[in-house]
Design an enzyme around this catalytic site. Structure first.
Site, PDB file in Angstrom:
ATOM      1  N   THR A  49       0.857  -1.179   0.000  1.00 33.55           N
ATOM      2  CA  THR A  49       0.000   0.000   0.000  1.00 33.55           C
ATOM      3  C   THR A  49       0.895   1.232   0.000  1.00 33.55           C
ATOM      4  OG1 THR A  49      -0.154   0.326   2.404  1.00 33.55           O
ATOM      5  CG2 THR A  49      -1.604  -1.329   1.429  1.00 33.55           C
ATOM      6  N   CYS A  50       0.287   2.408   0.135  1.00 34.52           N
ATOM      7  CA  CYS A  50       1.086   3.627   0.128  1.00 34.52           C
ATOM      8  C   CYS A  50       1.934   3.762   1.385  1.00 34.52           C
ATOM      9  CB  CYS A  50       0.187   4.856  -0.029  1.00 34.52           C
ATOM     10  SG  CYS A  50      -0.994   5.072   1.314  1.00 34.52           S
ATOM     11  N   ARG A  52       2.949   0.725   3.394  1.00 30.71           N
ATOM     12  CA  ARG A  52       3.480  -0.552   3.873  1.00 30.71           C
ATOM     13  C   ARG A  52       3.841  -1.459   2.697  1.00 30.71           C
ATOM     14  NH1 ARG A  52       1.113  -2.461   7.845  1.00 30.71           N
ATOM     15  NH2 ARG A  52      -0.352  -0.763   8.162  1.00 30.71           N
ATOM     16  N   GLU A 114      -9.316   3.362   9.077  1.00 29.74           N
ATOM     17  CA  GLU A 114      -9.641   3.530   7.656  1.00 29.74           C
ATOM     18  C   GLU A 114     -10.001   2.177   7.050  1.00 29.74           C
ATOM     19  OE1 GLU A 114      -7.765   2.646   4.812  1.00 29.74           O
ATOM     20  OE2 GLU A 114      -5.984   1.798   5.737  1.00 29.74           O
ATOM     21  N   GLN A 120      -7.427  -3.382  -0.362  1.00 28.68           N
ATOM     22  CA  GLN A 120      -6.036  -3.687  -0.713  1.00 28.68           C
ATOM     23  C   GLN A 120      -5.673  -5.123  -0.329  1.00 28.68           C
ATOM     24  OE1 GLN A 120      -4.750  -0.331   1.541  1.00 28.68           O
ATOM     25  NE2 GLN A 120      -4.465   0.971  -0.250  1.00 28.68           N
ATOM     26  N   GLY A 194      -7.515   4.874 -10.162  1.00 28.41           N
ATOM     27  CA  GLY A 194      -7.529   3.663  -9.352  1.00 28.41           C
ATOM     28  C   GLY A 194      -8.446   3.796  -8.152  1.00 28.41           C
ATOM     29  N   SER A 195      -8.329   2.855  -7.224  1.00 24.39           N
ATOM     30  CA  SER A 195      -9.248   2.835  -6.081  1.00 24.39           C
ATOM     31  C   SER A 195      -9.098   4.072  -5.201  1.00 24.39           C
ATOM     32  CB  SER A 195      -9.015   1.563  -5.256  1.00 24.39           C
ATOM     33  OG  SER A 195      -7.667   1.488  -4.822  1.00 24.39           O
ATOM     34  N   MET A 196      -7.840   4.491  -4.907  1.00 22.22           N
ATOM     35  CA  MET A 196      -7.650   5.642  -4.044  1.00 22.22           C
ATOM     36  C   MET A 196      -8.073   6.931  -4.739  1.00 22.22           C
ATOM     37  SD  MET A 196      -6.694   6.391  -0.936  1.00 22.22           S
ATOM     38  CE  MET A 196      -5.536   5.170  -0.303  1.00 22.22           C
ATOM     39  N   SER A 197      -7.753   7.071  -6.026  1.00 23.08           N
ATOM     40  CA  SER A 197      -8.181   8.256  -6.772  1.00 23.08           C
ATOM     41  C   SER A 197      -9.704   8.318  -6.867  1.00 23.08           C
ATOM     42  CB  SER A 197      -7.562   8.247  -8.168  1.00 23.08           C
ATOM     43  OG  SER A 197      -6.159   8.302  -8.102  1.00 23.08           O
TER      44      SER A 197
END
Length: 582
Positions: A49-50, A52, A114, A120, A194-197
């Site tokens: 992830t962003c 880890r 979160e 993820q 993507g998912s976060m965007s």
């Protein structure tokens, strides 16, 4: 079960190391392939992830597994093993299960509670399944982690801690103001689809922005996200898609931009952001303030070198004086030999009479070559005058007030999408992963153990995790003995079949009715004899330390090891056929 996880996260490593160690999709697949090809590992999954990077594996040897997984992480991340090792953490067996379940519940996230981590984890499992690197253990583990995370969010108020990294980032952008009031009427640019965007775009839409422009490398994905935003029932935002080459123009018209792509290089350079600000305001976006360091350097240049015979007190000197040969001042050539630039700055501050402060290297600062040049120059000066020039305290310099930002940037990518130099531009406020890590640490330090309902929710989630870890361990231990029990019953069935065949040889005139009755009776006797021991052995095997019962059964009944192994393989192939995320 010999589950091992080796990884690093925002809790164990600085963002600069995480950024360098980040893995794109292709690198993750190659890491999985090399892990299952390695001798100690039978299964593998990567959770990236962003904030880890973790490698999970089923290993047969602990120490060999740690060494192999650490080496593979270093090789595929491009960060040297010696540099990476101090930031790695290792969890084994039940502790590894506990760690993943805590991660799934959001307890280990930068923003506690979160929920994006569940998606993820699901993606991580799907990737391992597609590559056939996840067997029975990791399939069970990751699917159970998804269920535990969902349970935590359903049964507690852990979401109140912070629903996403996006909302936390927007709170930092708004500098404590109400996000909806701050966002209302603004024009937004979202880079990435993507998912976060997508989450960022949806959050901005719900917060009341007037317009969202979506840019993505694959234009069709940007169009799809823009369409979803436009057709949403809970917002009336205007959304449209643009190609990536239209980003500079879109940035000029935007009030807030969010970037989260998988790019390996910068998406927004400092020059591009400065040009966008200039396009909005008509004025160049120069440095926001005159820093103390620049003023200090100007004054140092105007200050004559001190007398070579001047003495300096050694109190609180940041150097290791025991390593300095006698006959040299602590400001002389021997004192600076091999010193890096950050330590030289410390030393300069001490020489000026200030307090030595540990200042980490900033992104973009010169590397070892420039350090060597600086050290050489100072050593040459020390040779000429007998000591390093003192850095006098600068006269107070009035800082130019930083103007109110006209462009707000949120960078959620790892590695970063936005040049860190943007932090220094006037008229811009940039929040990136490093900023969020600092803000998260501040919030955590300010939070007390008795901080109201949130603390109670966290405690409740921790209890859920502990219960689920115990249940998972029991289920795995019970599953471990199942192939042995199945092999035992199969052997008993073979014995019954053999005895019935021998009876038919001795009684050739036995009719079908009596043969069926005898067969059924013998089977019932065997089943009753085996029922209590097999049920009890499963119960005992589920308890801690129960792994030895499978070995005991194999020894007592002289079960063929290959028969047990074939039952295990059949079970694994069934699991593979029916696999699927929870």
């Amino acid at each position: 079960m010999s589950l091992l996880v080796v990884g690093l996260s925002h809790r164990s490593a600085p963002v600069s190391v995480l950024e360098r160690a980040s893995l794109n999709a292709d690198a993750q697949l190659k890491l999985l392939q090399d892990t299952v090809a390695a001798e100690p590992a039978a299964e593998a999954a990567v959770l990236a992830t962003c904030n880890r990077i973790e490698l999970y594996a089923d290993v047969d040897k602990f120490h060999a597994g740690v060494a192999e997984l650490s080496t593979l992480l270093a090789q595929h991340s491009g960060v040297g093993l010696e540099e990476l090792t101090p930031h790695l953490y290792v969890h084994y067996e039940d502790r590894a299960v506990h760690h993943l379940f805590s991660v799934a519940c959001g307890l280990d996230s930068m923003v506690v509670g979160e929920g994006q981590i569940l998606g993820q984890i699901k993606d991580s499992l799907a990737r391992a399944q597609d590559l056939h690197s996840a067997g029975r253990l990791l399939n069970d583990l990751f699917q159970q982690a998804l269920r535990v995370g969902k349970r935590a969010h359903h049964e507690t108020g852990i979401d109140r801690a912070g629903q996403s990294l996006v909302t936390f980032g927007l709170e930092q952008l708004s500098a404590g103001a109400d996000v909806q009031r701050w966002a209302r009427g603004k024009k937004a640019l979202v880079i990435g689809a993507g998912s976060m965007s997508s989450l960022a775009a949806a959050t901005l839409a719900r917060s009341g922005v007037a317009e969202i422009v979506v840019a993505n490398r694959t234009f069709e994905r940007a169009e799809r996200l823009a369409q979803i935003l436009s057709e949403g029932d809970d917002t009336d935002v205007l959304a449209r898609a643009v190609p990536m080459d239209a980003v500079p123009g879109a940035l000029t018209r935007a009030d807030v931009a969010v970037s989260c792509t998988g790019a390996t290089g910068l998406v927004l350079t400092a020059d591009a952001v400065a040009a966008a600000v200039e396009g909005r305001t008509g004025a160049p976006a120069g440095a926001a303030t005159v820093g103390v360091r620049e003023a200090d350097e100007r004054q140092t240049a105007e200050t004559p070198l001190p007398n070579a015979g001047a003495a300096a007190a050694d109190d609180n000197c940041p150097l290791d004086l025991s390593s300095v040969p006698s006959g040299f001042s602590v400001m002389g050539e021997a004192a600076v030999a091999g010193m890096d630039a950050a330590t030289l700055e410390q030393h300069g501050a001490w020489a000026a009479g200030g307090t030595a402060v540990d200042r980490p290297r900033e992104t973009g600062r010169p590397g070892p070559e420039a350090d060597a040049e600086l050290i050489g120059a100072l050593a040459a000066t020390a040779t000429r005058v007998g000591r390093i020039p003192e850095r006098r305290r600068p006269e107070p310099v009035a800082e130019v007030p930083r103007p109110e930002p006209v462009l707000f940037l949120l960078d959620l990518a790892m590695p970063r999408d936005v040049d860190a130099a943007v932090h220094r531009l006037a008229g811009v406020r940039l929040v990136d992963i490093e900023s969020l890590a600092d803000a998260s640490a501040t919030v955590s330090n300010q939070r007390t153990p008795s901080a109201g309902p949130m603390a109670a929710d966290v405690d409740m989630v921790r209890r859920i995790v502990a219960d689920e870890v115990a249940a998972f361990g029991a289920a795995q231990r019970a599953a471990h003995i199942t192939p042995t029990v199945v092999a035992l019953r199969s052997m008993a069935a073979d014995v019954v079949a053999g005895e019935i065949a021998r009876l038919e040889g001795r009684l050739p005139g036995l009719d079908d009715k009596h043969r069926a009755e005898i067969t059924q009776t013998v089977k019932r006797v065997v089943d009753k004899l085996l029922h209590a021991p097999t049920v009890r052995v499963k119960q005992l095997a589920a308890e801690p330390g129960g792994a030895g019962y499978a070995d005991a059964l194999r020894t007592l009944f002289d079960l063929d090891q290959e028969t047990v192994a074939s039952v295990s393989r059949a079970g694994n192939s069934t699991t593979e056929k029916n696999r699927g995320p929870a």
